[in-house]
Motif scaffolding. Structure first.
Motif, PDB file in Angstrom:
ATOM      1  N   VAL A 361       0.839  -1.202   0.000  1.00 52.23           N
ATOM      2  CA  VAL A 361       0.000   0.000   0.000  1.00 52.23           C
ATOM      3  C   VAL A 361       0.871   1.248   0.000  1.00 52.23           C
ATOM      4  CG1 VAL A 361      -1.668   1.315   1.347  1.00 52.23           C
ATOM      5  CG2 VAL A 361      -1.973  -1.150   1.060  1.00 52.23           C
ATOM      6  N   VAL A 362       1.932   1.249   0.799  1.00 56.24           N
ATOM      7  CA  VAL A 362       2.858   2.391   0.822  1.00 56.24           C
ATOM      8  C   VAL A 362       3.488   2.607  -0.547  1.00 56.24           C
ATOM      9  CG1 VAL A 362       5.016   3.246   1.811  1.00 56.24           C
ATOM     10  CG2 VAL A 362       3.324   2.170   3.293  1.00 56.24           C
ATOM     11  N   LEU A 363       3.893   1.533  -1.196  1.00 58.41           N
ATOM     12  CA  LEU A 363       4.486   1.652  -2.527  1.00 58.41           C
ATOM     13  C   LEU A 363       3.469   2.161  -3.541  1.00 58.41           C
ATOM     14  CD1 LEU A 363       6.601  -1.650  -2.588  1.00 58.41           C
ATOM     15  CD2 LEU A 363       7.454   0.686  -2.334  1.00 58.41           C
ATOM     16  N   ARG A 364       2.225   1.753  -3.400  1.00 55.03           N
ATOM     17  CA  ARG A 364       1.171   2.244  -4.296  1.00 55.03           C
ATOM     18  C   ARG A 364       0.970   3.742  -4.111  1.00 55.03           C
ATOM     19  NH1 ARG A 364      -0.960   3.967  -7.767  1.00 55.03           N
ATOM     20  NH2 ARG A 364      -2.993   3.513  -8.727  1.00 55.03           N
ATOM     21  N   ARG A 365       1.013   4.210  -2.885  1.00 50.60           N
ATOM     22  CA  ARG A 365       0.839   5.633  -2.628  1.00 50.60           C
ATOM     23  C   ARG A 365       2.051   6.444  -3.064  1.00 50.60           C
ATOM     24  NH1 ARG A 365      -1.751   4.858   3.447  1.00 50.60           N
ATOM     25  NH2 ARG A 365      -3.834   4.167   2.740  1.00 50.60           N
ATOM     26  N   SER A 366       3.162   5.757  -3.339  1.00 51.75           N
ATOM     27  CA  SER A 366       4.359   6.450  -3.820  1.00 51.75           C
ATOM     28  C   SER A 366       4.311   6.702  -5.320  1.00 51.75           C
ATOM     29  CB  SER A 366       5.613   5.631  -3.483  1.00 51.75           C
ATOM     30  OG  SER A 366       5.726   5.452  -2.091  1.00 51.75           O
ATOM     31  N   GLY A 367       3.226   6.315  -5.972  1.00 50.72           N
ATOM     32  CA  GLY A 367       3.070   6.590  -7.389  1.00 50.72           C
ATOM     33  C   GLY A 367       3.326   5.417  -8.298  1.00 50.72           C
ATOM     34  N   HIS A 368       3.485   4.224  -7.734  1.00 49.37           N
ATOM     35  CA  HIS A 368       3.709   3.035  -8.548  1.00 49.37           C
ATOM     36  C   HIS A 368       2.412   2.256  -8.721  1.00 49.37           C
ATOM     37  CE1 HIS A 368       8.094   3.418  -8.339  1.00 49.37           C
ATOM     38  NE2 HIS A 368       7.949   3.712  -7.060  1.00 49.37           N
ATOM     39  N   ARG A 369       2.255   1.651  -9.886  1.00 41.42           N
ATOM     40  CA  ARG A 369       1.210   0.655 -10.032  1.00 41.42           C
ATOM     41  C   ARG A 369       1.734  -0.633  -9.404  1.00 41.42           C
ATOM     42  NH1 ARG A 369      -0.568  -2.714 -15.344  1.00 41.42           N
ATOM     43  NH2 ARG A 369      -2.295  -3.845 -14.382  1.00 41.42           N
ATOM     44  N   VAL A 370       0.931  -1.277  -8.571  1.00 38.52           N
ATOM     45  CA  VAL A 370       1.384  -2.453  -7.816  1.00 38.52           C
ATOM     46  C   VAL A 370       0.472  -3.629  -8.129  1.00 38.52           C
ATOM     47  CG1 VAL A 370       1.866  -3.416  -5.534  1.00 38.52           C
ATOM     48  CG2 VAL A 370       2.313  -0.998  -5.984  1.00 38.52           C
ATOM     49  N   LEU A 371       1.084  -4.739  -8.456  1.00 38.43           N
ATOM     50  CA  LEU A 371       0.361  -5.994  -8.674  1.00 38.43           C
ATOM     51  C   LEU A 371       0.987  -7.055  -7.782  1.00 38.43           C
ATOM     52  CD1 LEU A 371      -1.668  -7.686 -10.483  1.00 38.43           C
ATOM     53  CD2 LEU A 371       0.359  -8.303 -11.782  1.00 38.43           C
ATOM     54  N   ALA A 372       0.177  -7.798  -7.054  1.00 40.74           N
ATOM     55  CA  ALA A 372       0.661  -8.845  -6.163  1.00 40.74           C
ATOM     56  C   ALA A 372       0.206 -10.201  -6.669  1.00 40.74           C
ATOM     57  CB  ALA A 372       0.145  -8.614  -4.738  1.00 40.74           C
ATOM     58  N   LEU A 373       1.165 -11.109  -6.880  1.00 38.45           N
ATOM     59  CA  LEU A 373       0.875 -12.488  -7.250  1.00 38.45           C
ATOM     60  C   LEU A 373       1.171 -13.351  -6.036  1.00 38.45           C
ATOM     61  CD1 LEU A 373       1.310 -11.139 -10.093  1.00 38.45           C
ATOM     62  CD2 LEU A 373       2.019 -13.378 -10.867  1.00 38.45           C
ATOM     63  N   THR A 374       0.212 -14.130  -5.605  1.00 38.46           N
ATOM     64  CA  THR A 374       0.366 -14.904  -4.379  1.00 38.46           C
ATOM     65  C   THR A 374      -0.081 -16.342  -4.581  1.00 38.46           C
ATOM     66  OG1 THR A 374      -0.366 -15.092  -2.066  1.00 38.46           O
ATOM     67  CG2 THR A 374      -1.873 -14.021  -3.607  1.00 38.46           C
ATOM     68  N   LYS A 375       0.623 -17.250  -3.952  1.00 37.43           N
ATOM     69  CA  LYS A 375       0.269 -18.669  -4.033  1.00 37.43           C
ATOM     70  C   LYS A 375      -0.967 -18.960  -3.186  1.00 37.43           C
ATOM     71  CE  LYS A 375       2.048 -23.193  -2.555  1.00 37.43           C
ATOM     72  NZ  LYS A 375       1.333 -23.273  -1.286  1.00 37.43           N
ATOM     73  N   ASP A 376      -0.978 -18.445  -1.971  1.00 43.86           N
ATOM     74  CA  ASP A 376      -2.111 -18.656  -1.072  1.00 43.86           C
ATOM     75  C   ASP A 376      -3.025 -17.438  -1.094  1.00 43.86           C
ATOM     76  OD1 ASP A 376      -0.961 -21.072  -0.321  1.00 43.86           O
ATOM     77  OD2 ASP A 376       0.197 -20.131   1.296  1.00 43.86           O
TER      78      ASP A 376
END
Length: 410
Positions: A361-376
């Motif tokens: 969330v912090v990285l998203r607010r820094s102006g980056h588009r963030v995508l999370a890939l998770t196994k679980d």
């Protein structure tokens, strides 16, 4: 070559007893036997000491980089430069765990490849050993051992040839059911680049004015100098270039690894996406909290484009161990100042725990588009928080026989 030892011995004591008895008894049979013994001893000494003299050995391994599951070829060239033939010679090359001879018996573990041959005088031999690389990693093939003996087979000379052939096996790609789903193509081409929002604070240059360009974007000073209208160009506020954030820790206590298969899945999925991004012509970078199995340091790859950048990222993934040096949120936030402005961040992780979600969330607010890939799949509260912060989440599900299957989580 380094001398390791001499095995076996000629029965010179028995021959000496025969010679002494022949001297006292003057028996023709004993004299003949003693003479034959002296000739045999001389032949054994000379040919035994010269067995590995003037023997040159070179080895090559191709390819030096491949994908796990493929085959490499070890080529050994043996040259006997002396005129004397060698009645027998045995060559052995040590193999690391993870590499085995092609076509070995099931259920057996081979730690070396070997071959026996008898080079004639001034003969050059070429031996080829196909090797199957079972899993990703960085390997060193060697050293090599040579054994040869005298013409009568009484003694053996054993020498070690320094050999350290490096081989890097990149993670094998996992199958993707549908790459055309938008959430599964975080670094793929969009319909048009013009859909990216330009940042007026990131001036990039100028181009010729086209019909439909707004008048406020004309660069008047450059237009006056060149004599034609020029339109300003800006870097986009977010770009399609991707920095992959790879987490190998599967527990809050990052030093505990309870899911090595999950870490392997994370590494394989990252390798798949890195290849896809590079093929699309995108810049790729990589940040991880894992340790390099060779240097025992935390590796990273700066954002770059081209074959060298792709090879660098895949080499990191190939050599990455299952143990973490720090918590993922600590590493990713520490790298925040070094991340390219506007780059898409793709976090690949075994699971999404609250602390890691907060860092995203912090990285998203820094102006980056963030995508999370998770196994679980993440917990409901974590998923709602990520949705509220506009962080996309995708779950990776792998079926039987190693086939990968991606599905939407949101």
């Amino acid at each position: 070559m380094r001398f390791r030892g001499r095995l076996g011995d000629f029965p010179w004591l028995e021959i000496l007893v025969v010679i002494v008895l022949a001297a006292f008894t003057r028996s023709p049979a004993l004299i003949a036997l003693g003479a034959a013994g002296i000739v045999a001893w001389s032949l054994v000494e000379v040919t035994g000491r010269l067995a590995l003299r003037a023997v040159e050995v070179t080895a090559t391994l191709e390819p030096r980089r491949l994908i796990a599951g493929e085959t490499a070829t070890l080529t050994v060239r043996v040259t006997n430069r002396k005129p004397l033939p060698v009645p027998w010679m045995e060559l052995t090359v040590d193999l690391p765990d993870g590499i085995e001879p092609l076509g070995r018996e099931p259920g057996t573990r081979a730690v070396a490849v070997n071959a026996g041959f008898a080079p004639r005088g001034r003969e050059r031999l070429t031996l080829r050993f196909p090797l199957h690389v079972r899993q990703r990693g960085a390997y060193v093939v060697g050293p090599m051992h040579l054994r040869a003996g005298d013409w009568l087979g009484f003694v053996q000379d054993d020498r070690e040839v320094p050999l350290a052939l490096e081989l890097v096996a990149h993670p094998a790609p996992i199958g993707v059911v549908d790459r055309h789903l938008a959430s599964l193509r975080p670094v793929a081409e969009s319909a048009t680049r013009r859909g990216l929002v330009p940042d007026p604070l990131r001036f990039r240059g100028v181009r010729e004015h086209r019909g439909g360009d707004p008048m406020k974007e004309i660069h008047w000073k450059t237009s006056a100098r060149l004599g034609t209208l020029q339109t300003k160009l800006y870097e986009p506020a977010t770009s399609l270039d991707a920095v992959f954030l790879v987490n190998v820790a599967s527990y809050d206590q990052y030093w505990i690894q309870i899911d090595p298969e999950g870490a392997e899945l994370v590494i394989a999925a990252t390798a798949e996406l890195v290849r896809f991004a590079a093929e699309a012509g995108r810049q790729v970078g990589l940040v991880t909290n894992g340790l390099d199995n060779i240097t025992h340091e935390r590796p990273r790859s700066a954002l770059a484009r081209g074959p060298r950048a792709l090879t660098r990222s895949l080499d990191i993934l190939a050599r990455l161990g299952p143990y973490a040096v720090a918590a993922p949120e600590t590493v990713f936030l520490k790298e925040r100042g070094r991340l390219s402005s506007g780059a898409t961040l793709v976090a690949v992780t075994p699971n999404l725990r609250p602390r890691l979600a907060s860092a995203l969330v912090v990285l998203r607010r820094s102006g980056h588009r963030v995508l999370a890939l998770t196994k679980d799949p993440p917990e409901a509260g974590v998923l709602l928080r990520l949705r509220a912060a506009d962080v996309s989440t995708v779950a990776l599900d792998v079926g039987t026989l190693g086939a990968g299957r991606w599905r939407r989580a949101v």
